[in-house]
Write a protein that holds these residues in place. Sequence first.
Motif, PDB file in Angstrom:
ATOM      1  N   VAL A 228      -1.587  -0.482   1.491  1.00  0.00           N
ATOM      2  CA  VAL A 228      -0.459   0.381   1.865  1.00  0.00           C
ATOM      3  C   VAL A 228       0.553   0.437   0.734  1.00  0.00           C
ATOM      4  O   VAL A 228       1.036   1.514   0.356  1.00  0.00           O
ATOM      5  CB  VAL A 228       0.198  -0.111   3.176  1.00  0.00           C
ATOM      6  N   VAL A 229       0.880  -0.709   0.150  1.00  0.00           N
ATOM      7  CA  VAL A 229       1.840  -0.755  -0.959  1.00  0.00           C
ATOM      8  C   VAL A 229       1.310   0.047  -2.143  1.00  0.00           C
ATOM      9  O   VAL A 229       2.053   0.818  -2.768  1.00  0.00           O
ATOM     10  CB  VAL A 229       2.159  -2.211  -1.349  1.00  0.00           C
ATOM     11  N   GLN A 230       0.030  -0.103  -2.457  1.00  0.00           N
ATOM     12  CA  GLN A 230      -0.560   0.654  -3.578  1.00  0.00           C
ATOM     13  C   GLN A 230      -0.521   2.158  -3.296  1.00  0.00           C
ATOM     14  O   GLN A 230      -0.194   2.954  -4.167  1.00  0.00           O
ATOM     15  CB  GLN A 230      -2.001   0.196  -3.833  1.00  0.00           C
ATOM     16  N   TRP A 231      -0.856   2.545  -2.067  1.00  0.00           N
ATOM     17  CA  TRP A 231      -0.841   3.966  -1.724  1.00  0.00           C
ATOM     18  C   TRP A 231       0.576   4.526  -1.845  1.00  0.00           C
ATOM     19  O   TRP A 231       0.775   5.604  -2.394  1.00  0.00           O
ATOM     20  CB  TRP A 231      -1.383   4.169  -0.305  1.00  0.00           C
ATOM     21  N   LEU A 232       1.557   3.777  -1.317  1.00  0.00           N
ATOM     22  CA  LEU A 232       2.959   4.221  -1.404  1.00  0.00           C
ATOM     23  C   LEU A 232       3.412   4.348  -2.853  1.00  0.00           C
ATOM     24  O   LEU A 232       4.091   5.297  -3.222  1.00  0.00           O
ATOM     25  CB  LEU A 232       3.875   3.268  -0.635  1.00  0.00           C
TER      26      LEU A 232
ATOM     27  N   ALA B 154      -7.989 -13.083   9.763  1.00  0.00           N
ATOM     28  CA  ALA B 154      -6.946 -12.139  10.170  1.00  0.00           C
ATOM     29  C   ALA B 154      -5.857 -12.062   9.107  1.00  0.00           C
ATOM     30  O   ALA B 154      -5.372 -10.975   8.769  1.00  0.00           O
ATOM     31  CB  ALA B 154      -6.355 -12.544  11.510  1.00  0.00           C
ATOM     32  N   ALA B 155      -5.497 -13.206   8.541  1.00  0.00           N
ATOM     33  CA  ALA B 155      -4.477 -13.225   7.492  1.00  0.00           C
ATOM     34  C   ALA B 155      -4.976 -12.487   6.261  1.00  0.00           C
ATOM     35  O   ALA B 155      -4.235 -11.718   5.635  1.00  0.00           O
ATOM     36  CB  ALA B 155      -4.101 -14.660   7.144  1.00  0.00           C
ATOM     37  N   LEU B 156      -6.248 -12.702   5.922  1.00  0.00           N
ATOM     38  CA  LEU B 156      -6.833 -12.024   4.763  1.00  0.00           C
ATOM     39  C   LEU B 156      -6.862 -10.507   4.974  1.00  0.00           C
ATOM     40  O   LEU B 156      -6.502  -9.738   4.085  1.00  0.00           O
ATOM     41  CB  LEU B 156      -8.249 -12.554   4.506  1.00  0.00           C
ATOM     42  N   VAL B 157      -7.223 -10.069   6.175  1.00  0.00           N
ATOM     43  CA  VAL B 157      -7.241  -8.631   6.486  1.00  0.00           C
ATOM     44  C   VAL B 157      -5.832  -8.068   6.389  1.00  0.00           C
ATOM     45  O   VAL B 157      -5.610  -6.985   5.832  1.00  0.00           O
ATOM     46  CB  VAL B 157      -7.849  -8.382   7.887  1.00  0.00           C
ATOM     47  N   ALA B 158      -4.833  -8.787   6.910  1.00  0.00           N
ATOM     48  CA  ALA B 158      -3.446  -8.332   6.850  1.00  0.00           C
ATOM     49  C   ALA B 158      -2.972  -8.197   5.409  1.00  0.00           C
ATOM     50  O   ALA B 158      -2.314  -7.221   5.043  1.00  0.00           O
ATOM     51  CB  ALA B 158      -2.540  -9.290   7.625  1.00  0.00           C
ATOM     52  N   VAL B 159      -3.320  -9.156   4.585  1.00  0.00           N
ATOM     53  CA  VAL B 159      -2.929  -9.111   3.168  1.00  0.00           C
ATOM     54  C   VAL B 159      -3.589  -7.934   2.470  1.00  0.00           C
ATOM     55  O   VAL B 159      -2.953  -7.191   1.717  1.00  0.00           O
ATOM     56  CB  VAL B 159      -3.260 -10.457   2.462  1.00  0.00           C
ATOM     57  N   VAL B 160      -4.870  -7.743   2.720  1.00  0.00           N
ATOM     58  CA  VAL B 160      -5.604  -6.634   2.091  1.00  0.00           C
ATOM     59  C   VAL B 160      -5.011  -5.296   2.532  1.00  0.00           C
ATOM     60  O   VAL B 160      -4.756  -4.401   1.710  1.00  0.00           O
ATOM     61  CB  VAL B 160      -7.117  -6.717   2.407  1.00  0.00           C
ATOM     62  N   LEU B 161      -4.783  -5.133   3.826  1.00  0.00           N
ATOM     63  CA  LEU B 161      -4.198  -3.886   4.329  1.00  0.00           C
ATOM     64  C   LEU B 161      -2.797  -3.663   3.768  1.00  0.00           C
ATOM     65  O   LEU B 161      -2.444  -2.550   3.364  1.00  0.00           O
ATOM     66  CB  LEU B 161      -4.160  -3.880   5.860  1.00  0.00           C
ATOM     67  N   GLY B 162      -2.016  -4.718   3.742  1.00  0.00           N
ATOM     68  CA  GLY B 162      -0.662  -4.617   3.190  1.00  0.00           C
ATOM     69  C   GLY B 162      -0.692  -4.195   1.734  1.00  0.00           C
ATOM     70  O   GLY B 162       0.089  -3.340   1.297  1.00  0.00           O
ATOM     71  N   THR B 163      -1.599  -4.771   0.982  1.00  0.00           N
ATOM     72  CA  THR B 163      -1.740  -4.430  -0.440  1.00  0.00           C
ATOM     73  C   THR B 163      -2.158  -2.966  -0.593  1.00  0.00           C
ATOM     74  O   THR B 163      -1.625  -2.252  -1.449  1.00  0.00           O
ATOM     75  CB  THR B 163      -2.769  -5.357  -1.111  1.00  0.00           C
TER      76      THR B 163
END
Length: 195
Positions: free
Chosen positions: A22-26, A11-20
């Motif tokens: 989103v930041v890249q897209w922004l 779950a932590a790995l998925v959160a980090v990947v998703l967060g990354t």
Amino acid sequence: MKQNTPLLGAAALVAVVLGTMVVQWLAQHLLLVAAFLIVGAGAGAAVLRSRARARQRELDARTARLRHIGPFLAMTPKAFEHALADLCRRDGCTKVKVVGGAGDLAADVLATTPAGQRILIQAKRYGPRTFVGSQDVQKVNGTYRDVHHCDLAAVVTTSSFTKAAAAFCAQVGIRAVDQRALALWADGRGGAPWV
């Protein structure tokens, strides 16, 4: 307890990947995000301005009917209080509240003037043969500072004041607004009670 550890790690790995992601897209679409924010803020401001203009038009329409004393004489006492509150708003008062009613302690309208002073208005919607007496203005004098925490007080009537009431108002600094002064205030030729 140990069985949940792999799930928490995943779950932590998925959160980090998703967060990354989103930041890249922004970061890649910063101008697009900024444009959306600007358009949204502009649209929001336009809606607020439109609502403010609509409220002002409603207030202008209500106060336009009050250009002479006739409409005041036809009002109920409660409608008279609301009409005075509308005149206060029209002339730049803020924090205008109609507070009249049973147990109002001599206050019908409370407002903050354009100069920042708190004013209490006691409304006396009387017929032409009923006068505001000295007892009425003494009640206002006894409450406007200490109970309602106001700097100014006015008694506004559709009639007039007895000589004793007018003298008392002059002595203690309460504004006595009779039928003539009310008509002048309403049509914009005379000053508001706080001027």
